[in-house]
Motif scaffolding. Sequence first.
Motif, short mmCIF file in Angstrom:
data_model
loop_
_atom_site.label_atom_id
_atom_site.label_comp_id
_atom_site.label_asym_id
_atom_site.label_seq_id
_atom_site.Cartn_x
_atom_site.Cartn_y
_atom_site.Cartn_z
N UNK A 1 0.84 -1.17 0.00
CA UNK A 1 0.00 0.00 0.00
C UNK A 1 0.89 1.25 0.00
N UNK A 2 0.73 2.12 -0.97
CA UNK A 2 1.56 3.33 -1.02
C UNK A 2 1.18 4.31 0.09
N UNK A 3 2.18 5.03 0.56
CA UNK A 3 1.98 6.08 1.56
C UNK A 3 2.10 7.42 0.84
N UNK A 4 1.13 8.28 1.07
CA UNK A 4 1.15 9.60 0.45
C UNK A 4 1.49 10.66 1.49
N UNK A 5 2.42 11.51 1.11
CA UNK A 5 2.82 12.62 1.98
C UNK A 5 2.81 13.88 1.14
N UNK A 6 2.19 14.91 1.64
CA UNK A 6 2.20 16.20 0.96
C UNK A 6 3.42 16.97 1.45
N UNK A 7 4.35 17.23 0.54
CA UNK A 7 5.60 17.91 0.88
C UNK A 7 5.64 19.28 0.21
N UNK A 8 6.26 20.22 0.89
CA UNK A 8 6.41 21.58 0.38
C UNK A 8 7.86 21.99 0.54
N UNK A 9 8.42 22.60 -0.50
CA UNK A 9 9.77 23.16 -0.42
C UNK A 9 9.67 24.67 -0.57
N UNK A 10 10.35 25.39 0.31
CA UNK A 10 10.35 26.85 0.28
C UNK A 10 11.79 27.31 0.11
N UNK A 11 12.04 28.11 -0.90
CA UNK A 11 13.34 28.76 -1.05
C UNK A 11 13.07 30.24 -0.96
N UNK A 12 13.63 30.88 0.03
CA UNK A 12 13.28 32.27 0.30
C UNK A 12 14.49 33.11 0.66
N UNK A 13 14.36 34.37 0.44
CA UNK A 13 15.37 35.36 0.84
C UNK A 13 15.16 35.66 2.32
N UNK A 14 16.16 35.45 3.16
CA UNK A 14 15.98 35.70 4.58
C UNK A 14 16.03 37.19 4.92
N UNK A 15 15.61 37.50 6.12
CA UNK A 15 15.82 38.82 6.68
C UNK A 15 17.25 38.80 7.20
N UNK A 16 18.15 39.41 6.49
CA UNK A 16 19.58 39.25 6.72
C UNK A 16 20.05 39.73 8.09
N UNK A 17 20.82 38.87 8.73
CA UNK A 17 21.57 39.18 9.96
C UNK A 17 20.71 39.69 11.11
N UNK A 18 19.50 39.20 11.19
CA UNK A 18 18.61 39.55 12.30
C UNK A 18 17.90 38.28 12.72
N UNK A 19 18.52 37.55 13.64
CA UNK A 19 18.05 36.21 14.00
C UNK A 19 16.58 36.15 14.40
N UNK A 20 16.06 37.01 15.27
CA UNK A 20 14.64 36.91 15.63
C UNK A 20 13.71 37.04 14.42
N UNK A 21 14.05 37.92 13.49
CA UNK A 21 13.22 38.10 12.30
C UNK A 21 13.31 36.88 11.38
#
Length: 53
Positions: free
Chosen positions: A1-21
């Motif tokens: 029986x096949x297992x189905x998983x919904x996967x998402x990939x996100x490639x994004x520009x970070x908020x540079x050099x501000x760890x909390x953001x």
Amino acid sequence: MPIRIRAVAVQAEPTWLHLPAVLAQTIGFIEDAGAGGAQLVVVAMAEVGRPGV
């Protein structure tokens, strides 16, 4: 029986050099993907976008 998983990939520009953001941005991507039905989320950002990590 096949297992189905919904996967998402996100490639994004970070908020540079501000760890909390950067963390808030990453959590937001994960929450949005989960709300859309994703069971697996992969977030890719440049390493320098996460200072101190």
